[in-house]
Design a protein around this motif. Structure first.
Motif, PDB file in Angstrom:
ATOM      1  N   ALA A  94       0.784  -1.214   0.013  1.00 34.60           N
ATOM      2  CA  ALA A  94       0.590   0.003  -0.082  1.00 34.60           C
ATOM      3  C   ALA A  94       1.561   0.598   0.037  1.00 34.60           C
ATOM      4  CB  ALA A  94      -1.317  -0.032   0.662  1.00 34.60           C
ATOM      5  N   ALA A  95       1.535   1.624   0.769  1.00 36.57           N
ATOM      6  CA  ALA A  95       3.302   2.178   0.832  1.00 36.57           C
ATOM      7  C   ALA A  95       4.213   2.409  -0.426  1.00 36.57           C
ATOM      8  CB  ALA A  95       3.765   2.498   1.788  1.00 36.57           C
ATOM      9  N   GLU A  96       4.312   0.845  -0.510  1.00 40.52           N
ATOM     10  CA  GLU A  96       4.996   1.524  -2.638  1.00 40.52           C
ATOM     11  C   GLU A  96       3.601   2.027  -3.518  1.00 40.52           C
ATOM     12  OE1 GLU A  96       6.414  -2.052  -3.759  1.00 40.52           O
ATOM     13  OE2 GLU A  96       7.166  -2.301  -1.789  1.00 40.52           O
ATOM     14  N   VAL A  97       2.250   1.635  -3.773  1.00 37.57           N
ATOM     15  CA  VAL A  97       1.360   2.477  -4.448  1.00 37.57           C
ATOM     16  C   VAL A  97       1.016   3.627  -4.251  1.00 37.57           C
ATOM     17  CG1 VAL A  97       0.665   0.135  -5.342  1.00 37.57           C
ATOM     18  CG2 VAL A  97      -0.512   1.202  -4.053  1.00 37.57           C
ATOM     19  N   GLY A  98       0.835   4.006  -2.916  1.00 40.67           N
ATOM     20  CA  GLY A  98       0.258   4.959  -2.374  1.00 40.67           C
ATOM     21  C   GLY A  98      -1.234   5.009  -2.461  1.00 40.67           C
ATOM     22  N   ARG A  99      -1.475   4.215  -1.907  1.00 38.25           N
ATOM     23  CA  ARG A  99      -2.920   3.915  -1.994  1.00 38.25           C
ATOM     24  C   ARG A  99      -3.047   3.075  -0.477  1.00 38.25           C
ATOM     25  NH1 ARG A  99      -5.253   8.474  -4.063  1.00 38.25           N
ATOM     26  NH2 ARG A  99      -7.191   7.648  -3.568  1.00 38.25           N
ATOM     27  N   ARG A 100      -5.132   3.406  -0.003  1.00 37.92           N
ATOM     28  CA  ARG A 100      -5.236   2.048   1.114  1.00 37.92           C
ATOM     29  C   ARG A 100      -5.246   0.391  -0.222  1.00 37.92           C
ATOM     30  NH1 ARG A 100     -10.489   3.700   3.743  1.00 37.92           N
ATOM     31  NH2 ARG A 100     -10.851   4.140   1.375  1.00 37.92           N
ATOM     32  N   LEU A 101      -5.043  -0.267   0.259  1.00 37.61           N
ATOM     33  CA  LEU A 101      -5.389  -1.917  -0.205  1.00 37.61           C
ATOM     34  C   LEU A 101      -5.746  -2.258   1.007  1.00 37.61           C
ATOM     35  CD1 LEU A 101      -1.808  -2.544  -1.422  1.00 37.61           C
ATOM     36  CD2 LEU A 101      -3.784  -1.963  -2.606  1.00 37.61           C
ATOM     37  N   PHE A 102      -6.848  -3.268   0.373  1.00 37.73           N
ATOM     38  CA  PHE A 102      -7.228  -4.593   1.475  1.00 37.73           C
ATOM     39  C   PHE A 102      -8.395  -5.173   0.569  1.00 37.73           C
ATOM     40  CE2 PHE A 102     -10.741  -6.333   3.549  1.00 37.73           C
ATOM     41  CZ  PHE A 102     -10.586  -6.141   4.944  1.00 37.73           C
ATOM     42  N   PRO A 103      -7.526  -6.927   1.642  1.00 38.69           N
ATOM     43  CA  PRO A 103      -8.074  -8.210  -0.059  1.00 38.69           C
ATOM     44  C   PRO A 103      -9.550  -8.607  -0.112  1.00 38.69           C
ATOM     45  CG  PRO A 103      -6.847  -8.379   2.645  1.00 38.69           C
ATOM     46  CD  PRO A 103      -6.531  -7.298   2.124  1.00 38.69           C
ATOM     47  N   VAL A 104      -9.301  -9.078  -1.524  1.00 41.75           N
ATOM     48  CA  VAL A 104     -11.329  -9.225  -1.580  1.00 41.75           C
ATOM     49  C   VAL A 104     -11.174 -10.838  -2.045  1.00 41.75           C
ATOM     50  CG1 VAL A 104     -11.668  -6.795  -2.435  1.00 41.75           C
ATOM     51  CG2 VAL A 104     -10.275  -8.703  -3.901  1.00 41.75           C
ATOM     52  N   VAL A 152       4.242  -4.512 -11.087  1.00 39.93           N
ATOM     53  CA  VAL A 152       3.402  -4.014  -9.818  1.00 39.93           C
ATOM     54  C   VAL A 152       4.913  -2.652 -10.579  1.00 39.93           C
ATOM     55  CG1 VAL A 152       4.811  -4.410  -8.159  1.00 39.93           C
ATOM     56  CG2 VAL A 152       2.132  -3.405  -8.118  1.00 39.93           C
ATOM     57  N   ASP A 153       5.438  -2.211 -10.982  1.00 43.15           N
ATOM     58  CA  ASP A 153       6.453  -0.975 -10.522  1.00 43.15           C
ATOM     59  C   ASP A 153       6.113   0.121 -11.094  1.00 43.15           C
ATOM     60  OD1 ASP A 153       8.645  -2.741  -9.407  1.00 43.15           O
ATOM     61  OD2 ASP A 153       9.304  -3.452 -10.800  1.00 43.15           O
ATOM     62  N   ASP A 154       5.510   0.037 -11.826  1.00 41.30           N
ATOM     63  CA  ASP A 154       4.597   1.052 -13.069  1.00 41.30           C
ATOM     64  C   ASP A 154       3.257   2.113 -12.154  1.00 41.30           C
ATOM     65  OD1 ASP A 154       6.304   0.901 -14.981  1.00 41.30           O
ATOM     66  OD2 ASP A 154       5.373  -0.787 -16.230  1.00 41.30           O
ATOM     67  N   TYR A 155       2.375   1.001 -11.472  1.00 43.70           N
ATOM     68  CA  TYR A 155       1.686   1.022 -10.322  1.00 43.70           C
ATOM     69  C   TYR A 155       2.273   1.854  -9.571  1.00 43.70           C
ATOM     70  CZ  TYR A 155      -0.507  -0.750 -14.090  1.00 43.70           C
ATOM     71  OH  TYR A 155      -0.257  -1.123 -15.888  1.00 43.70           O
ATOM     72  N   CYS A 156       3.242   2.519  -8.871  1.00 46.05           N
ATOM     73  CA  CYS A 156       4.274   2.578  -7.801  1.00 46.05           C
ATOM     74  C   CYS A 156       4.408   3.676  -7.500  1.00 46.05           C
ATOM     75  CB  CYS A 156       4.810   1.592  -7.007  1.00 46.05           C
ATOM     76  SG  CYS A 156       5.140   0.155  -6.867  1.00 46.05           S
ATOM     77  N   VAL A 157       3.857   4.477  -6.381  1.00 55.32           N
ATOM     78  CA  VAL A 157       4.696   5.985  -6.084  1.00 55.32           C
ATOM     79  C   VAL A 157       6.194   6.300  -6.588  1.00 55.32           C
ATOM     80  CG1 VAL A 157       2.416   6.765  -5.685  1.00 55.32           C
ATOM     81  CG2 VAL A 157       4.325   6.337  -3.726  1.00 55.32           C
TER      82      VAL A 157
END
Length: 157
Positions: A94-104, A152-157
């Motif tokens: 979540a810190a890497e992508v700069g957004r909240r994450l939750f398992p679905v 995932v690298d392209d989606y990280c902040v």
């Protein structure tokens, strides 16, 4: 990543396994999500859901969706599957992508955790690392159906 499956292909895949567009298992989704919240807090890395998480899980929980080309792998919308220390890994991603994450949910067979961010994007936390599944639910379901994922690298902040 390959072009996503068409909406008709994804819907046919979902329907073949018992899903319908009016499916809502709200009580079951709430029970599973609340269990995940308690588990993550117990791990010392509390995760908090939001309405889109609850909506997604309620629409798909209770059904397994095997990948057509690899039926030993299946997507299951159950946020409770994980591993010891996964809440910390989710918090770090979540810190890497700069957004909240939750398992679905998770992918049975690979034990990868499917995560949603608060923009509606989907990620996949696998023992080989994190991956990106799609910008939205349609792309994510296509990725799960076909076994596609992106770095995932392209989606990280």
């Amino acid at each position: 990543m390959r072009p996503p499956a068409t909406p008709d292909e994804v819907e046919a895949w979902l329907r073949r396994h018992g899903w319908t567009p009016d499916t809502r298992r709200t009580a079951e989704a709430d029970r599973l999500i609340d269990a995940r919240v308690r588990d993550s807090a117990g791990q010392g890395f509390p995760l908090q859901p939001w309405d889109a998480v609850r909506s997604f899980v309620s629409r798909y929980t209770g059904v397994e969706f095997p990948a057509p080309l690899a039926p030993e792998r299946a997507f299951v919308a159950d946020p409770t599957l994980g591993y010891q220390g996964d809440a910390e890994d989710i918090t770090e991603l979540a810190a890497e992508v700069g957004r909240r994450l939750f398992p679905v949910g998770y992918e049975f067979g690979e034990a990868g955790i499917v995560l949603m961010d608060d923009l509606g994007r989907f990620f996949y936390l696998h023992h080989t690392g994190p991956y990106f599944l799609g910008q939205d639910e349609a792309q994510a379901l296509s990725s799960l159906m076909r076994g596609d994922q992106d770095e995932v690298d392209d989606y990280c902040v």
